[in-house]
Write an enzyme that holds these catalytic residues in place. Structure first.
Site, short mmCIF file in Angstrom:
data_model
loop_
_atom_site.label_atom_id
_atom_site.label_comp_id
_atom_site.label_asym_id
_atom_site.label_seq_id
_atom_site.Cartn_x
_atom_site.Cartn_y
_atom_site.Cartn_z
N TRP A 200 0.85 -1.19 0.00
CA TRP A 200 0.00 0.00 0.00
C TRP A 200 0.89 1.25 0.00
CZ3 TRP A 200 -1.02 3.47 4.32
CH2 TRP A 200 -2.00 4.43 4.03
N ASP A 479 -14.80 1.67 -4.79
CA ASP A 479 -13.68 1.38 -3.91
C ASP A 479 -13.80 -0.02 -3.32
OD1 ASP A 479 -11.30 1.87 -2.59
OD2 ASP A 479 -11.95 3.77 -1.73
N ASN A 481 -11.69 -1.55 0.09
CA ASN A 481 -10.62 -1.16 0.99
C ASN A 481 -10.07 -2.25 1.91
OD1 ASN A 481 -9.83 1.63 0.61
ND2 ASN A 481 -11.96 2.13 1.07
N ASP A 548 -3.02 5.38 -3.33
CA ASP A 548 -3.39 6.37 -2.33
C ASP A 548 -2.24 7.33 -2.04
OD1 ASP A 548 -5.95 5.46 -2.03
OD2 ASP A 548 -5.56 4.29 -0.22
#
Length: 794
Positions: A200, A479, A481, A548
């Site tokens: 991530w 999305d 997550n 992100d």
């Protein structure tokens, strides 16, 4: 084109620049002969290995031919048990408990176009492309089991798409334990593998792996393709660079758990396998039923990694993303997330939208927090009903008010998730993925819905349809997550080994149904950023939120690695606030834009709080992007300087007609009094002249600090009030580049920009490029050929 030569029993599949040859061997096995540069004539005898005597310590297939064995052969498919001791492509458990199988040629057909199975994501033949498909059926007659190998050649892009369909033609159920989509056996040329690895906020970093004897593997067990390893690989020779050399690429059209393997045998044969992860996988195939594996797209280039990427980029644009969006320009968006997080109301959103409209933004996207009691990430996923306390006008009313400001309206959803603290969970706790004997594991305070359950699929389809019907919504950010855990679905009974596969089948049904009913709505895939960036998602959603991490310097690496297989037209890339939320780095506003401009531009910041300086700069940035949007989004992308290896990054896009180009140069770390800099580009028309200009950027006065006396004609204190007022308003222009040169010189040499700052002085003709700075250079083709224009500075 696909040709079958009956006498030597070989198939020749070729695009404009590549050839793929396979052959029915005398034993009936399907052999691989050649994959590489286009061959106008096929000489099988020359291409196949030669054995005149038996190879020691091997198992014979045919007692009458002691020169042939499977273990030293190049094969198109393989199973275990008849002498091939390498990793098999397919593996089964039969009713008698054994796992032995042996598949041999049964039949074949050559089809125009490409058949569709509509079970999993698929590439397609667009109106401006053509394809043929070879289907070779192999059978194990003893097991009454068939393998149908599909090969679709997209001629213009030189991409070959492969998959396998397994059919039980017998009367007893069998258990599939491995079902890879493709196998490629090649003679080893000291190959290196390139994988795209990370985590991530640092996705798709380029890793090079030298191959040696044994098995190498990457995979995902997450239920998504994942950010640990992208489901794509490059196989290249040691001397291959971005611009030259031989290489192969493979990319899976699938968004779930996968595995990719490379094995070098003791006889120096390289075997590549790609497909569904066989870990924790089994699938009961009942009589007269079929199992469809995902597609794998593969290509070859002798023009280096840029040549390989071009094949995949054109394939994605023409044959992967929904055709309506293939070359449709994407809007410039503002997203409210970093401006408000969960803390917003209608007044605050409209204020942000109004500020964005004045700067030239085209779309407002409402992010998380608009539904249920969603004031943080602990509740309400699944309760897709608008929060009237925050939005008294509802989604429809807010969308109308946004549109009156001249902006289109988009919205964020996370339909695959469910919060334990939600009405949906209270009513349907059995819809969440969980095992009855264990407490479920949470991720981001949420669980995942069981998309193997058709009832859940139908609920999601109806819910999102109702949302999109309720208002004029032009864009959806979809999305996802968290990764999957606690894998279990009560609807699968004892067939739990198929859970991750059935989740993908259910997800594709949901996405395909919704996007087909709303083809003009722009869908963007997101999964904690780039946790599900793959060709599978791109078949239904034409773009992906890259990461992100929105830092303008870190994004250079992320976008560089992403570009190996995915074009800029798929990359959601926004300018965000500083210090950056993920790195705390303070990258200049100009560099943040210059990085994001090689993608789908947006702004992820509070535009109501920016300074007059920032307003002027952003307004100019947006105008520049609009002017060159088609080039930046759909031009032919090339890489020259690698941010994983160099202190700078250099890339470019060139229009298909070669009439325009844009070059991006980024200084990650400056070298004082460094070497002369030559900026590379290629792909231009060598018979034409080009005018080169740089984008009119500005320096923020904070760049200079106490050195401001050298930059301004007046002396002021950098600590004083006047300087504070001045720096938030004054635009100090960078150096100006404007000259004419020819395409041949640019292709073979490049160009030399103005002298960089080296500490001995500064004026308007000096190129001030310190750490984290950047430039965009635009090239425009002039009418006429090189003899009609003189090389002159403007």
């Amino acid at each position: 084109m696909i040709v079958f030569e009956e006498q030597e029993r070989y198939f020749h599949l070729h695009g404009e620049k590549t050839s793929y040859v396979l052959r029915i061997l005398p034993t009936g096995h399907l052999g691989h002969v050649y994959y590489g540069e286009y061959l106008p004539q096929i000489n099988v005898t020359q291409l196949e290995p030669k054995f005149a005597i038996e190879v020691g310590n091997q198992v014979l297939v045919d007692p009458d031919d002691r020169t042939f064995n499977l273990n030293t052969s190049y094969l198109e498919t393989s199973t275990y048990g008849k002498g091939d001791y390498r990793e098999p492509m397919s593996h089964f458990r039969f009713p008698d408990g054994s796992r032995l199988s042996d598949f041999r040629y049964h039949s074949h057909e050559i089809l125009e176009g490409k058949p569709s199975f509509e079970v999993l994501p698929e590439s397609h033949v667009s109106k401006d492309s053509s394809a043929q498909t070879l289907v070779v059926e192999l059978r194990d007659e003893a097991r009454q089991l068939a393998l149908k190998l599909y090969y679709t050649m997209f001629e213009k892009t030189d991409v070959l798409v492969r998959r396998v369909v397994i059919e039980n033609v017998g009367e007893e159920a069998i258990l599939i334990e491995r079902a890879m989509s493709m196998q490629l056996d090649l003679p080893n040329r000291d190959y290196r593998l390139l994988s795209l690895d990370g985590a991530w906020i640092r996705e798709r970093a380029i890793t090079e792996h030298p191959l040696s004897f044994g098995v190498w593997k990457i995979d995902s067990k997450k239920g998504v393709s994942g950010n640990d390893h992208n489901p794509s690989l490059v196989l290249k020779e040691p001397s291959t660079t971005e611009e030259m050399g031989r290489c192969y690429g493979f990319s899976l059209v699938y968004s779930g758990s996968f595995e990719a393997m490379a094995e070098v045998s003791p006889h120096s044969i390289v075997r590549i396998l790609f497909g569904i992860n066989s870990f924790d996988f089994y699938y009961q195939l009942d009589p007269h039923k079929t199992f469809v594996t995902p597609e794998v797209a593969m290509s070859y280039s002798n023009g280096g990694l840029n040549g390989l990427s071009l094949h995949f980029h054109e394939f994605v644009k023409h044959n992967v993303v929904p055709e309506y969006w293939s070359f449709r320009e994407r809007p410039i968006v503002v997203n409210n997330w970093e401006a408000t997080y969960f803390d917003f109301n209608e007044r605050k959103l409209l204020k942000l939208a109004k500020a964005a409209a004045k700067l030239g933004v085209e779309m407002f996207v409402l992010d998380d927090g608009w539904f249920g009691n969603r004031n943080d990430d602990t509740s309400s996923l699944g309760d897709w009903v608008v929060n009237r306390k925050k939005l008294p006008s509802g989604i429809q009313g807010l969308a109308k008010k946004i549109q009156k400001l001249g902006l289109s309206f988009g919205i964020w959803v996370e339909p695959e998730m469910i919060s334990p603290n939600s009405e949906l969970f209270q009513n349907h706790p059995d819809w969440a993925i969980r095992h009855p004997l264990y407490e479920p594991s949470l991720g981001r305070n949420q669980l995942v819905l069981d998309l193997a359950n058709v009832e859940v699929q139908d609920f999601l389809i109806e819910t999102i349809q109702n949302l999109l019907d309720s208002a004029d919504i032009s864009y959806v950010k979809w999305d996802m997550n968290r990764n999957l855990s606690d894998a279990y679905s009560p609807v699968l009974l004892s067939n739990q080994g198929s859970f991750f596969y059935q989740y993908q089948v259910g997800l594709f049904r949901v996405l395909k149904t919704i996007t087909s009913q709303f083809p003009h709505v722009l869908f963007e895939s997101c999964a904690s950023g780039g946790n599900r960036y793959d060709l599978g998602m791109l078949t239904v959603m034409p773009q992906v939120w890259v990461s992100d991490n929105t830092d303008g310097i870190e994004r250079l690496k992320i976008q560089y690695g992403t570009s190996y297989f995915y074009p800029p037209s798929t990359m959601g890339a926004h300018v965000s606030q500083i210090p950056n939320q993920q790195t705390l780095r303070k990258t200049t506003l100009e560099t943040r834009f210059n990085t994001a401009s090689f993608g789908l531009l947006g702004y992820e910041m509070d535009l109501t709080q920016i300074t007059p300086y920032e307003k002027k700069v952003i307004r100019a940035q947006i105008a520049y992007y609009k002017k060159h949007r088609a080039l930046l989004q759909f031009g032919r992308f090339q890489r020259f300087l690698n941010p994983f290896q160099d202190k700078s990054t250099l890339w470019s896009v060139v229009s298909d007609d070669q009439k325009s180009a844009m070059v991006g140069l980024y200084r990650i770390q400056d070298t004082p009094n460094g070497p002369h800099e030559i900026v590379r580009i290629s792909g231009l028309d060598e018979t034409k002249k080009y005018r080169l200009t740089n984008r009119a950027q500005t320096h923020h006065l904070d760049t200079f600090g106490h050195l401001i006396h050298h930059a301004l004609p007046i002396k002021i204190s950098p600590d004083g009030l006047f300087f504070l007022l001045l720096k938030n308003r004054y635009l100090l222009p960078i150096e100006k580049e404007d000259f004419i040169t020819d395409g041949a010189t640019l292709n073979h040499f490049g160009f030399q920009p103005k002298q960089p700052f080296i500490g001995s002085g500064y004026h308007e003709g000096v190129r001030l490029m310190g750490d984290g700075s950047s430039r965009l250079y635009y090239l425009e083709c002039l009418e006429g050929d090189t003899n009609e224009n003189t090389n002159s500075a403007q």
